[in-house]
Design a protein around this motif. Structure first.
Motif, short mmCIF file in Angstrom:
data_model
loop_
_atom_site.label_atom_id
_atom_site.label_comp_id
_atom_site.label_asym_id
_atom_site.label_seq_id
_atom_site.Cartn_x
_atom_site.Cartn_y
_atom_site.Cartn_z
N LYS A 288 53.19 -45.73 -111.62
CA LYS A 288 54.25 -45.79 -110.60
C LYS A 288 55.60 -45.35 -111.15
N LEU A 289 55.89 -45.67 -112.41
CA LEU A 289 57.19 -45.30 -112.99
C LEU A 289 57.44 -43.80 -112.89
N ALA A 290 56.44 -43.00 -113.31
CA ALA A 290 56.59 -41.54 -113.25
C ALA A 290 56.48 -41.03 -111.82
N ALA A 291 55.61 -41.64 -111.01
CA ALA A 291 55.40 -41.16 -109.64
C ALA A 291 56.64 -41.36 -108.78
N ASP A 292 57.40 -42.43 -109.03
CA ASP A 292 58.62 -42.66 -108.25
C ASP A 292 59.60 -41.49 -108.39
N LEU A 293 59.73 -40.98 -109.62
CA LEU A 293 60.63 -39.85 -109.84
C LEU A 293 60.15 -38.61 -109.09
N ALA A 294 58.84 -38.34 -109.17
CA ALA A 294 58.29 -37.16 -108.49
C ALA A 294 58.44 -37.29 -106.98
N ALA A 295 58.26 -38.49 -106.43
CA ALA A 295 58.41 -38.69 -104.99
C ALA A 295 59.84 -38.42 -104.53
N GLN A 296 60.80 -38.85 -105.33
CA GLN A 296 62.21 -38.62 -104.99
C GLN A 296 62.51 -37.12 -104.93
N VAL A 297 61.99 -36.37 -105.90
CA VAL A 297 62.23 -34.93 -105.93
C VAL A 297 61.63 -34.25 -104.71
N ARG A 298 60.45 -34.74 -104.28
CA ARG A 298 59.76 -34.13 -103.14
C ARG A 298 60.27 -34.64 -101.79
N GLY A 299 61.15 -35.62 -101.82
CA GLY A 299 61.72 -36.12 -100.56
C GLY A 299 60.76 -36.95 -99.75
N CYS A 300 59.90 -37.72 -100.40
CA CYS A 300 58.99 -38.60 -99.68
C CYS A 300 59.06 -40.00 -100.28
N VAL A 301 58.36 -40.92 -99.65
CA VAL A 301 58.38 -42.32 -100.09
C VAL A 301 57.04 -42.69 -100.69
N LEU A 302 57.07 -43.34 -101.84
CA LEU A 302 55.84 -43.83 -102.46
C LEU A 302 55.78 -45.34 -102.29
N ARG A 303 54.70 -45.82 -101.66
CA ARG A 303 54.50 -47.25 -101.50
C ARG A 303 53.26 -47.66 -102.30
N VAL A 304 53.44 -48.62 -103.19
CA VAL A 304 52.35 -49.09 -104.05
C VAL A 304 52.08 -50.55 -103.76
N SER A 305 50.86 -50.85 -103.37
CA SER A 305 50.52 -52.24 -103.04
C SER A 305 50.29 -53.05 -104.31
N ALA A 306 50.39 -54.36 -104.18
CA ALA A 306 50.17 -55.25 -105.32
C ALA A 306 48.71 -55.18 -105.77
N VAL A 307 48.52 -55.32 -107.08
CA VAL A 307 47.18 -55.23 -107.65
C VAL A 307 46.78 -56.61 -108.17
N ASP A 308 45.58 -57.03 -107.86
CA ASP A 308 45.05 -58.31 -108.34
C ASP A 308 45.08 -58.33 -109.87
N PRO A 309 45.81 -59.24 -110.48
CA PRO A 309 45.93 -59.25 -111.94
C PRO A 309 44.62 -59.54 -112.67
N ARG A 310 43.60 -59.96 -111.93
CA ARG A 310 42.31 -60.24 -112.57
C ARG A 310 41.45 -58.99 -112.74
N LEU A 311 41.85 -57.89 -112.12
CA LEU A 311 41.05 -56.67 -112.18
C LEU A 311 41.36 -55.88 -113.44
N ALA A 312 40.31 -55.29 -114.02
CA ALA A 312 40.48 -54.46 -115.22
C ALA A 312 39.67 -53.19 -115.07
N VAL A 313 40.12 -52.17 -115.76
CA VAL A 313 39.45 -50.87 -115.78
C VAL A 313 39.00 -50.57 -117.20
#
Length: 378
Positions: free
Chosen positions: A239-264
């Protein structure tokens, strides 16, 4: 005489050859395959035998070439070369090229025995010469075409690898540039979120170059460095990097909360690259001032990461084509058309899948599906 026998039994011999071809595994006697194969060779053999019974027997060399072929161009040689090229295009092997002509010889021998048709020694010599030259020319052309196909495939693979490297290099450099510009313009400390994005991008550039050098040294793909990490931390980093890219493109990035118990579990850099490519693709094609959403959730034994845009939807039949390398579907032709291909390859390298769902009139939903893990207790 042999040419009378062949002319009178031409259709029978062709049918026997078809039957022999049909008996081989994974083979079928198609009209395309036989067009410059047995029927044409049989006609040329008959013409050769007839010519050798005239007052100018050497004229037969124009049809079938002398023993050993030589440098002369003959009708049999040209037809056999075309036959070899056709079989290569149909996906057959070199031994099947040879079998096509061997079938005719066997069919002639069997039918002559059944009909008690005697042949002269000179006629057998002519038959062997024609078969030898035809097989040699067919196999030679087949080999040329196979070598060309291999060379083309290797060149395409090399171009694709170079394209992947350039695409990822550009993405990381673009993110680093955005972070640096934001820090400079806003007089921000490099110890904050913007500095983290810049550092992550520079580390990514370093790792990408190091991996590419390793691949050159070992001539093989770098193995994935699998480890388990919290999905929430991973999404927050993206999200940190995507927020910058979204601002440049003139759109809004919405990121939902992630269950802290999930792992990849997987190679974090590969998965980061895959998700970053999906987000950049969404920012590129979503309508101005619209919204891109990033949702991460669990369903059964899978963790799903959805990237949804507002591009308006896909034309019919374009969904899977989007993942082909060097494919661009929109009017914006910046880039190489590799982002989605890279994303899918990275996800699949980590035991996951990447799919797209069209929402007609609205946009697309790209979904990364990965095996579900749980975070360690803190």
């Amino acid at each position: 005489m042999m040419h009378f026998f062949l002319a009178n039994n031409r259709e029978e011999l062709i049918e026997r050859c078809r039957a022999k071809v049909a008996q081989r595994p994974l083979r079928s006697a198609t009209s395309q395959q036989l067009q410059n194969g047995v029927p044409l060779f049989l006609d040329q053999l008959i013409q050769t035998l007839r010519t050798e019974q005239t007052s100018k027997p050497m004229d037969s060399r124009r049809i079938s070439a002398p023993s050993g072929g030589g440098a002369s161009i003959s009708e049999i040689g040209q037809a056999a070369a075309l036959h070899g090229r056709e079989l290569m295009a149909l996906g057959f092997s070199v031994d099947q090229v040879v079998h096509d002509y061997g079938d005719l010889c066997q069919a002639m021998t069997d039918l002559a025995y059944e009909r008690d048709a005697p042949f002269q020694i000179d006629e057998f010599r002519t038959l062997n010469r024609c078969l030898d030259n035809a097989i040699a020319d067919a196999v030679t052309e087949f080999s040329y075409q196979r070598d060309f196909a291999v060379a083309d495939r290797q060149a395409n693979e090399m171009h694709e690898q170079l394209g992947f490297f350039a695409h990822e290099l550009r993405n990381l450099l673009q993110t680093a540039t955005l972070a640096f510009t934001a820090a400079k313009t806003g007089d921000l400390s490099l110890y904050g979120a913007t500095g983290t994005v810049l550092g992550r991008s520079l580390d990514g550039l370093r790792d990408l170059i190091a991996q590419s050098l390793d691949e050159v040294r070992t001539a093989s793909d770098a193995s994935a460095q699998s480890r388990t990490f919290p999905a929430a931390d991973f999404i927050a980093e993206v999200k940190l990097a995507a927020d910058l890219a979204a601002q440049v493109r003139g759109c809004v990035l919405r990121v939902s909360a992630v269950d802290p118990r999930l792992a990849v579990r997987g190679d974090r850099d590969q998965l980061y690259s895959a998700l970053a490519n999906l987000l950049q693709n969404a920012f590129k094609f979503t309508h101005p001032h619209s919204e891109v959403t990033l949702d991460t959730y669990a369903v059964s034994d899978r963790i799903l990461i959805d990237v949804k845009d507002h591009c308006g939807g896909l034309p019919p039949g374009n969904a899977e084509r989007m993942f082909l390398p060097f494919t661009q579907n929109g009017e914006d032709r910046t880039g190489l058309g590799l982002g989605l291909s890279i994303a899918r390859r990275s996800v699949e390298a980590n035991n996951g899948t990447l799919s797209v769902r069209d929402v007609p009139g609205t946009g697309c939903v790209f979904t990364i599906s990965l095996p579900r893990y749980a975070t360690a207790a803190r």
